[in-house]
Motif scaffolding. Structure first.
Motif, PDB file in Angstrom:
ATOM      1  N   LEU A   6       0.812  -1.221   0.000  1.00  0.00           N
ATOM      2  CA  LEU A   6       0.000   0.000   0.000  1.00  0.00           C
ATOM      3  C   LEU A   6       0.850   1.279   0.000  1.00  0.00           C
ATOM      4  CD1 LEU A   6      -2.739  -1.063   2.584  1.00  0.00           C
ATOM      5  CD2 LEU A   6      -2.852  -1.160   0.089  1.00  0.00           C
ATOM      6  N   LYS A   7       2.147   1.148  -0.212  1.00  0.00           N
ATOM      7  CA  LYS A   7       3.015   2.324  -0.202  1.00  0.00           C
ATOM      8  C   LYS A   7       2.686   3.310  -1.318  1.00  0.00           C
ATOM      9  CE  LYS A   7       7.027   0.351   2.173  1.00  0.00           C
ATOM     10  NZ  LYS A   7       8.477   0.012   2.089  1.00  0.00           N
ATOM     11  N   GLN A  42     -12.896  -0.090  -2.579  1.00  0.00           N
ATOM     12  CA  GLN A  42     -11.612  -0.199  -1.886  1.00  0.00           C
ATOM     13  C   GLN A  42     -10.756   1.038  -2.120  1.00  0.00           C
ATOM     14  OE1 GLN A  42      -9.616  -2.878  -0.197  1.00  0.00           O
ATOM     15  NE2 GLN A  42     -11.672  -3.483   0.458  1.00  0.00           N
ATOM     16  N   ALA A  43     -10.717   1.491  -3.378  1.00  0.00           N
ATOM     17  CA  ALA A  43      -9.884   2.649  -3.718  1.00  0.00           C
ATOM     18  C   ALA A  43     -10.348   3.900  -2.982  1.00  0.00           C
ATOM     19  CB  ALA A  43      -9.907   2.879  -5.230  1.00  0.00           C
ATOM     20  N   GLY A 302      -3.654  -4.602  -4.789  1.00  0.00           N
ATOM     21  CA  GLY A 302      -3.739  -3.345  -4.042  1.00  0.00           C
ATOM     22  C   GLY A 302      -4.854  -3.269  -3.017  1.00  0.00           C
ATOM     23  N   PHE A 303      -5.401  -4.402  -2.592  1.00  0.00           N
ATOM     24  CA  PHE A 303      -6.506  -4.389  -1.629  1.00  0.00           C
ATOM     25  C   PHE A 303      -6.000  -4.135  -0.209  1.00  0.00           C
ATOM     26  CE2 PHE A 303      -8.884  -5.968  -5.090  1.00  0.00           C
ATOM     27  CZ  PHE A 303     -10.239  -5.868  -4.771  1.00  0.00           C
ATOM     28  N   SER A 304      -6.837  -3.478   0.579  1.00  0.00           N
ATOM     29  CA  SER A 304      -6.476  -3.191   1.963  1.00  0.00           C
ATOM     30  C   SER A 304      -6.484  -4.465   2.791  1.00  0.00           C
ATOM     31  CB  SER A 304      -7.471  -2.187   2.569  1.00  0.00           C
ATOM     32  OG  SER A 304      -8.715  -2.830   2.824  1.00  0.00           O
ATOM     33  N   LEU A 305      -5.835  -4.414   3.932  1.00  0.00           N
ATOM     34  CA  LEU A 305      -5.775  -5.572   4.824  1.00  0.00           C
ATOM     35  C   LEU A 305      -7.109  -5.813   5.511  1.00  0.00           C
ATOM     36  CD1 LEU A 305      -2.254  -5.017   6.452  1.00  0.00           C
ATOM     37  CD2 LEU A 305      -2.874  -6.578   4.593  1.00  0.00           C
ATOM     38  N   GLU A 306      -8.015  -4.840   5.439  1.00  0.00           N
ATOM     39  CA  GLU A 306      -9.312  -4.984   6.081  1.00  0.00           C
ATOM     40  C   GLU A 306     -10.257  -5.886   5.291  1.00  0.00           C
ATOM     41  OE1 GLU A 306      -7.661  -1.977   6.033  1.00  0.00           O
ATOM     42  OE2 GLU A 306      -7.200  -2.340   8.150  1.00  0.00           O
ATOM     43  N   PHE A 307      -9.915  -6.173   4.031  1.00  0.00           N
ATOM     44  CA  PHE A 307     -10.788  -7.023   3.223  1.00  0.00           C
ATOM     45  C   PHE A 307     -10.853  -8.421   3.826  1.00  0.00           C
ATOM     46  CE2 PHE A 307     -11.916 -10.028  -0.029  1.00  0.00           C
ATOM     47  CZ  PHE A 307     -12.936  -9.399  -0.726  1.00  0.00           C
ATOM     48  N   LYS A 308     -12.082  -8.933   4.005  1.00  0.00           N
ATOM     49  CA  LYS A 308     -12.286 -10.248   4.608  1.00  0.00           C
ATOM     50  C   LYS A 308     -12.640 -11.270   3.520  1.00  0.00           C
ATOM     51  CE  LYS A 308     -15.604  -8.883   7.366  1.00  0.00           C
ATOM     52  NZ  LYS A 308     -15.687  -7.429   7.181  1.00  0.00           N
ATOM     53  N   MET A 324     -10.453  -5.395 -10.902  1.00  0.00           N
ATOM     54  CA  MET A 324      -9.616  -4.257 -11.283  1.00  0.00           C
ATOM     55  C   MET A 324      -8.527  -4.098 -10.221  1.00  0.00           C
ATOM     56  SD  MET A 324     -12.362  -1.324 -12.373  1.00  0.00           S
ATOM     57  CE  MET A 324     -14.070  -1.819 -12.565  1.00  0.00           C
ATOM     58  N   SER A 325      -7.460  -3.423 -10.591  1.00  0.00           N
ATOM     59  CA  SER A 325      -6.385  -3.136  -9.638  1.00  0.00           C
ATOM     60  C   SER A 325      -6.723  -1.888  -8.841  1.00  0.00           C
ATOM     61  CB  SER A 325      -5.050  -2.942 -10.369  1.00  0.00           C
ATOM     62  OG  SER A 325      -4.636  -4.141 -10.986  1.00  0.00           O
ATOM     63  N   VAL A 326      -6.751  -2.029  -7.526  1.00  0.00           N
ATOM     64  CA  VAL A 326      -7.144  -0.917  -6.658  1.00  0.00           C
ATOM     65  C   VAL A 326      -6.185   0.260  -6.808  1.00  0.00           C
ATOM     66  CG1 VAL A 326      -7.486  -0.201  -4.252  1.00  0.00           C
ATOM     67  CG2 VAL A 326      -8.260  -2.460  -5.017  1.00  0.00           C
ATOM     68  N   ASN A 327      -4.893  -0.021  -6.915  1.00  0.00           N
ATOM     69  CA  ASN A 327      -3.913   1.069  -7.007  1.00  0.00           C
ATOM     70  C   ASN A 327      -4.118   1.916  -8.266  1.00  0.00           C
ATOM     71  OD1 ASN A 327      -2.964  -1.388  -8.329  1.00  0.00           O
ATOM     72  ND2 ASN A 327      -1.075  -0.292  -8.761  1.00  0.00           N
ATOM     73  N   VAL A 328      -4.429   1.261  -9.385  1.00  0.00           N
ATOM     74  CA  VAL A 328      -4.678   2.002 -10.627  1.00  0.00           C
ATOM     75  C   VAL A 328      -5.906   2.888 -10.460  1.00  0.00           C
ATOM     76  CG1 VAL A 328      -5.307   1.798 -13.061  1.00  0.00           C
ATOM     77  CG2 VAL A 328      -3.560   0.291 -12.092  1.00  0.00           C
ATOM     78  N   LEU A 329      -6.958   2.355  -9.861  1.00  0.00           N
ATOM     79  CA  LEU A 329      -8.169   3.150  -9.629  1.00  0.00           C
ATOM     80  C   LEU A 329      -7.886   4.340  -8.718  1.00  0.00           C
ATOM     81  CD1 LEU A 329     -10.862   0.348  -9.234  1.00  0.00           C
ATOM     82  CD2 LEU A 329     -10.827   2.131 -10.985  1.00  0.00           C
TER      83      LEU A 329
END
Length: 343
Positions: A6-7, A42-43, A302-308, A324-329
């Motif tokens: 997530l950097k 997520q984004a 690129g998903f957050s750690l909160e995703f279950k 889709m890639s979260v970081n690109v979004l």
């Protein structure tokens, strides 16, 4: 838990963008189709953008389990073809990763008004009815050249016919926006002309996070390291044929194939994650002598750690491979919001 993946957020949260977010006092209303595991939501959460999740839509019961376990859309459609379009709620932003169906006859048609059988038509109709401030449509890179480019030309032509939107498109590669996965996807962006102050495509950033940085720190079951005799043979053949120079390095490789020529190993980054049937298309990382886990696949998108994870591993792999890639979004959102909210 490892947050290295997530950097890329640090590259987005500039002083200028932080000031812009202060201006965004009201919640942005968001709706998604072909929602999958909701990378668009997520984004927004990673960017700390206030939003209201108006609707999601997916017809896969396993996807719906993950949506219900992680998000709270006001409406959850399970049929994009047979919903009441005339009474759909307004959203400011509409995002859809429509599947790449067979568009080979599209160029011969008078327009999408006659193409009721394709999901793109449903996305188009949603935009036409709701008239969001902006929309994002995502598909595989090959859509751009499908049918000698005629398919993509037809799609852009129909979107321009809406007349109210400035239309932009670009092929984005996930690894050029901070996450080590080679994943090229075309994104079509529409912004209402009355709100579009000066949209600028987000610039690629230097990749500073690699596959060894996204590995989970949690204990991993030994089953992820199991290799059949055939897969072990493929690894040895890759070394013998100088496709892999050292198994202690961070080579991501597809061992779910019949011949080593089809393995396509990548050093320090991961090849494009595949959906397939889930468990039969997982990449193997040579340095740790095992397959990536579902959590590591989420990191590579690129998903957050909160995703279950609310489904089996095989279903999770498939859903991440379709996402889709979260970081690109995140980077696309930043450019859109800068255009919408800067004076």
């Amino acid at each position: 838990m490892n947050k290295n993946h997530l950097k890329f957020i640090d590259k987005i949260n500039t002083t200028k963008f932080k000031k812009l977010k202060v201006k965004m006092k009201s919640e942005i209303k968001i709706g998604t189709d072909c929602s999958g595991i909701e990378a668009p939501i997520q984004a927004l959460e990673l960017l700390n953008i206030p939003y209201k999740h108006i609707f999601s839509c997916d017809n896969d019961k396993h996807v719906i389990k993950n949506i219900e376990g992680n998000y709270k859309p006001e409406i959850l459609y399970d049929d994009i073809f047979n919903r009441d379009y005339d009474n759909m709620p307004y959203v400011d932003g509409y995002i859809a990763g429509f599947p790449c169906q067979n568009f080979s006859t599209l160029g011969k048609m008078k327009g999408f008004e006659e193409k009721n059988g394709t999901i793109f038509f449903c996305c188009y109709k949603t935009i036409k009815v709701i008239e969001p401030k902006f929309f994002i449509l995502e598909n595989v890179k090959a859509l751009v050249t499908h049918n000698k480019g005629k398919t993509f030309e037809s799609i852009l032509h129909e979107l321009h016919k809406l007349e109210k939107y400035n239309i932009y498109w670009k092929v984005f590669n996930t690894c050029e926006y901070g996450v080590p996965q080679k994943r090229e996807r075309v994104y079509i962006i529409g912004i209402k002309k009355e709100y579009d102050k000066n949209f600028v495509y987000p610039k690629p950033i230097k990749l500073e996070v690699f596959v060894n940085d996204i590995i989970t720190t949690d204990p991993v079951d030994n089953k992820f390291g199991y290799l059949t005799e055939h897969k072990s043979k493929l690894l040895n053949e890759l070394v013998d044929n100088n496709k892999i120079d050292n198994l202690d390095k961070h080579w991501s490789v597809n061992l779910n194939v019949s011949h080593q020529k089809m393995c396509y190993p990548k050093l320090d980054i991961c090849p494009c994650l595949l959906a397939g049937n889930g468990g039969d298309c997982i990449f193997y990382l040579t340095s740790i002598k095992r397959r990536y886990t579902p959590r590591e696949y989420l990191n590579l998108q690129g998903f957050s750690l909160e995703f279950k994870q609310c489904v089996s591993n095989s279903k999770m792999y498939k859903q991440v491979g379709n996402s889709m890639s979260v970081n690109v979004l995140c980077f696309i959102y930043k450019s859109i919001f800068e255009s919408l909210y800067y004076n």
